[in-house]
Design a protein around this motif. Structure first.
Motif, short mmCIF file in Angstrom:
data_model
loop_
_atom_site.label_atom_id
_atom_site.label_comp_id
_atom_site.label_asym_id
_atom_site.label_seq_id
_atom_site.Cartn_x
_atom_site.Cartn_y
_atom_site.Cartn_z
N ASN A 1 -1.76 -0.12 12.84
CA ASN A 1 -3.08 0.16 12.74
C ASN A 1 -3.99 -0.92 13.71
O ASN A 1 -5.24 -0.67 13.74
CB ASN A 1 -3.63 -0.12 11.28
N ARG B 1 -1.43 -9.07 18.45
CA ARG B 1 -1.19 -8.77 16.86
C ARG B 1 0.30 -8.48 16.83
O ARG B 1 0.89 -8.79 15.50
CB ARG B 1 -1.58 -7.41 16.73
N LEU C 1 2.42 -6.71 12.15
CA LEU C 1 1.73 -7.98 12.47
C LEU C 1 2.96 -9.04 12.75
O LEU C 1 2.60 -10.18 12.93
CB LEU C 1 0.98 -8.37 11.28
N HIS D 1 0.84 -1.25 -0.09
CA HIS D 1 0.18 0.14 -0.04
C HIS D 1 0.81 1.42 0.20
O HIS D 1 0.34 2.46 0.07
CB HIS D 1 -0.96 -0.09 1.23
N SER E 1 4.74 0.86 9.06
CA SER E 1 3.58 0.26 8.44
C SER E 1 2.87 1.03 7.45
O SER E 1 3.24 2.09 7.11
CB SER E 1 2.56 0.02 9.81
S1 SF4 Z 1 0.84 -6.11 7.81
FE1 SF4 Z 1 0.55 -4.05 8.55
S2 SF4 Z 1 1.92 -2.89 7.21
FE2 SF4 Z 1 1.77 -4.99 6.00
S3 SF4 Z 1 -0.17 -4.34 4.75
FE3 SF4 Z 1 -0.80 -5.23 6.50
S4 SF4 Z 1 -1.44 -3.44 7.85
FE4 SF4 Z 1 -0.10 -2.61 6.54
#
Ligand code: SF4
Lengths: 222, 485
Positions: free
Chosen positions: B429, B435, B411, B110, B346
């Motif tokens: 997030n 987590r 994560l 992203h 992140s």
């Molecule tokens: S693991 Fe965290 S940083 Fe990676 S895409 Fe998912 S929410 Fe975004």
């Protein structure tokens, strides 16, 4: 605990064809907002296949409760229906979560509400996520916790949940399922890939009216 | 039912067919994949004897499992190595572009798609990751999907979808200095709840939204999913176009002018009808910190952890669970809560402006004793840009570790993780139980500047206090700008 390392641990075959009735013992996992990180912690995502995911189902919650999690209770080891509360499966989109539940043995879920992604992931695997009212779900959870051997019938055609206790205790509750998913499940058309692929001409036409596709002159976006 | 919104226009343009189950078959303009949710989709494709319909509309990168210390191959973790090798094999076999390690373009999915100009207004964007909502910042309809749906997009470049309702979230007024887009979205989620957005797309509008930079809009839309909304978007405007112009995949020349004209036409007009509307006053929002185990359990940094009596009855059971898990005292101030680990990175807050905001706090200060603090840029491009302006040196001098790009401790699928009961200040997030890699580790979500402030203070602190006070004597004033670029 169910020996989850072998795919054969799953006591019933994976869903196939039309799904009109799910019958089996039930297990309640109580609580709102149970997220997919709890259904399967991220460390179990390190895999290139879904096989063997059963062992990860609720792994941290189970460890925290030291054997007292419903998924560890001996009476629930052949359960195939999961009873949950509100917003079940929220958070990460990981299909590993419903895959872990399916590989543990779950074939249907009934609860107060679901996250959309989780609901869609389950649908794509042929696992119905039925909805029932708050009080009805509490009554259902109470009933299956009291009599752990009781069987549930989820009747997708009558949209009814029946508890097959020892007579005269048979009780039933109404449940619901959005029309589209309902039709897909009872008709056996829940695995939609072939349906999507079949619309070849419509796909081509749609692509021709998207200006951003034409703006990439050689069609490459690398 | 909504009409005339950007969501309605984009939806109608991408409609392929109505399906027997009542869902709509929707064309997907951009499909992003990574190593975690794609391998099973490729296997399923093989089982069905199908190929990839539009390999040029799928772009891959590797982010979740990459180590952030040494990225030398093979990885020390054989499972991580197998996942990347599988992705490489699948991409090669199907002719899909993979922005791999060391390509200069690798990073969190992203982060890289916007910076490469892949994400554009009016597209439908799908990715097997719930934070795909990030791309809505550009006026795209972008949402996370499961692995079966990744298979469907690979096979047909389309998905079976049900149309969402549209809620406009108006934010007027001006954010106070020291209050970031992260605080804004944590506040919105606090007010509307983690389930408030279920069934909705969120359109973010109003003067405070229009004033946000693209990177701030990405932070905002990134967390729409944490409020239950599968997608969130901002109407494209001059800020959007300025960000896109000159990016590798942005249209050029005449095509650029035509694109801008089309993009403008997509924005929700004055005649747009919404299913629901709520509004907020930006000037009332404080730096926000979560105290619990859902992103909605947030409070202003100068507030106290709510007591059960202060909460709605339906919020109490999850609050009780949060009290037990977090070990924070109801009624006690959140400021002053000691932290062990500070994580900046992140897809929510791993972009250049985030690192600048954190560096502005770190400059001339020192990470408090006993605290592990580290910065993980969101992509190789972010890392290079940050290093070019010396942010890595600012962080290192302050006692932060400067790492290689990836998802890292967001994560914790790589070696970066909490241990035991450690508590982290994190710019990511999700504060869900477990987590960040320890089954009983704890997470306090906050903005990157607030994380940097917690790192130097050793506990949760209002970043505005640090910004008001000069850094240690002798330190030169920040060479970095505090305003997001
Ligand atoms: S693991 Fe965290 S940083 Fe990676 S895409 Fe998912 S929410 Fe975004």
């Amino acid at each position: 605990m169910r020996s989850a390392s072998s795919p054969a641990a799953s006591p019933v075959p994976f869903p196939i064809g039309a799904i009109r009735l799910c019958r089996g013992q039930a297990v309640a996992v109580v609580g709102d907002d149970i997220d997919t990180d709890r259904i399967i912690p991220a460390r179990f995502l390190k895999c290139v296949s879904f096989e063997g995911l059963a062992v990860g189902a609720f792994a941290d919650d189970r460890a925290e409760l030291g054997g007292d999690h419903p998924f560890d209770h001996p009476e629930h080891q052949s359960a195939s229906i999961l009873v949950v509360n509100r917003n079940f499966g929220c958070g990460s989109s990981r299909e590993h979560a419903p895959q872990a539940l399916m590989r543990w043995g779950i074939r249907a879920v009934i609860g107060e509400s679901y996250s959309e992604i989780f609901f869609g992931n389950c649908l794509a695997m042929g696992i119905p996520c039925l909805t029932a009212g708050h009080d009805d779900v509490l009554a259902l959870q109470q009933a299956i916790t009291t009599d752990r051997a009781a069987e549930l019938v989820l009747d997708l055609e009558a949209l009814q949940v029946r508890l097959l206790g020892s007579p005269p205790a048979e009780r039933s509750w109404p449940c619901s399922l959005a029309q589209g998913p309902h039709r897909m499940l009872v008709s056996g058309q829940w695995d939609g890939t072939s349906l999507l692929v079949a619309h070849d001409e419509a796909l081509r036409l749609t692509a021709t009216r998207l200006p951003y596709l034409k703006a990439f002159e050689d069609g490459s976006i690398s | 039912m909504s009409s005339g919104t950007l969501y309605d226009k984009v939806w109608d343009l991408h409609r392929v067919a109505e399906l027997p189950g009542g869902a709509t078959q929707l064309f997907i303009g951009l499909h992003l994949i990574h190593e975690v949710t794609s391998p099973q989709a490729f296997s399923a494709l093989r089982d069905l004897g199908l190929g990839v319909r539009h390999p040029e509309r799928t772009v891959a990168t590797v982010d979740h499992i990459v180590p952030t210390t040494s990225q030398a191959r093979p990885f020390a973790d054989p499972l991580a190595e197998e996942m990347l090798a599988t992705l490489e094999r699948n991409c090669a076999e199907h002719g899909i572009t993979l922005h791999g390690l060391g390509s200069g373009r690798q990073g969190i999915v992203h982060v890289i798609a916007p910076e490469l100009g892949l994400t554009q207004p009016g597209m439908t964007v799908a990715c097997g990751d719930s934070h795909t909502s990030t791309h809505g910042a550009f006026g795209a309809i972008a949402f996370g999907i499961g692995t079966s749906q990744v298979r469907d997009v690979l096979a047909s470049q389309s998905l079976a979808m049900n149309k969402l309702k549209v809620r406009r979230i108006r934010v007027d007024g001006v954010l106070q200095s020291g209050v970031a887009a992260k605080d804004l979205i944590l506040h919105i989620i606090r007010m509307l709840g983690v389930k408030g957005g279920v069934g909705y797309a969120y359109e973010f509008a109003g003067e405070a939204i229009e004033a946000l930079s693209m990177e701030e809009r990405m932070t905002l839309c990134n967390m729409a999913i944490e409020g239950g909304a599968r997608c969130g978007y901002v109407n494209p405007d001059a800020t959007t176009f300025a960000y896109l112009q000159g990016r590798p995949q942005a249209p050029v020349g005449d095509a650029w002018a035509r694109a801008v004209e089309w993009w403008r036409s997509l924005a929700s007009g004055p005649e747009a009808v919404f299913d629901d509307e709520v509004s907020f006053d930006a000037s009332l929002i404080a730096p926000t910190v979560t105290w619990g185990i859902t992103p909605a359990q947030g409070i202003g940094v100068n507030e106290t952890v709510p007591t059960a009596a202060q909460l709605e009855p339906d919020e109490r059971p999850i609050a009780e669970e949060a009290y037990r898990y977090m070990d924070l005292v109801p009624g006690a101030p959140i400021a002053g809560t000691p932290v062990d680990v500070c994580f900046i990175g992140s897809c929510t807050n791993g972009r250049l402006s985030d690192l600048r905001a954190a560096a502005a706090v770190a400059q001339g200060r020192q990470v408090a004793a006993g605290i592990k603090a580290f910065v993980v840029p969101g992509s190789e491009q972010v890392a290079a840009a940050a290093e070019a302006e010396g942010l890595d040196a600012v962080f290192r001098a302050a006692g932060f570790e400067w790492r290689e790009p990836g998802c890292s401790m967001c994560l914790a699928m790589n070696p970066d993780r909490l241990e035991g009961r450690q508590i982290s200040a994190s710019s990511s997030n999700r504060n869900f139980k477990g987590r960040q890699g320890s089954a009983n580790g704890r997470t306090l979500l906050m903005s990157p500047a607030m994380v940097a402030a917690a790192a130097v203070a050793g506990h949760v602190v209002d970043v505005r206090e640090l910004l008001a006070a000069p850094a240690a004597a002798g330190a030169s004033r920040p060479a970095v700008v505090g305003t997001p670029g």
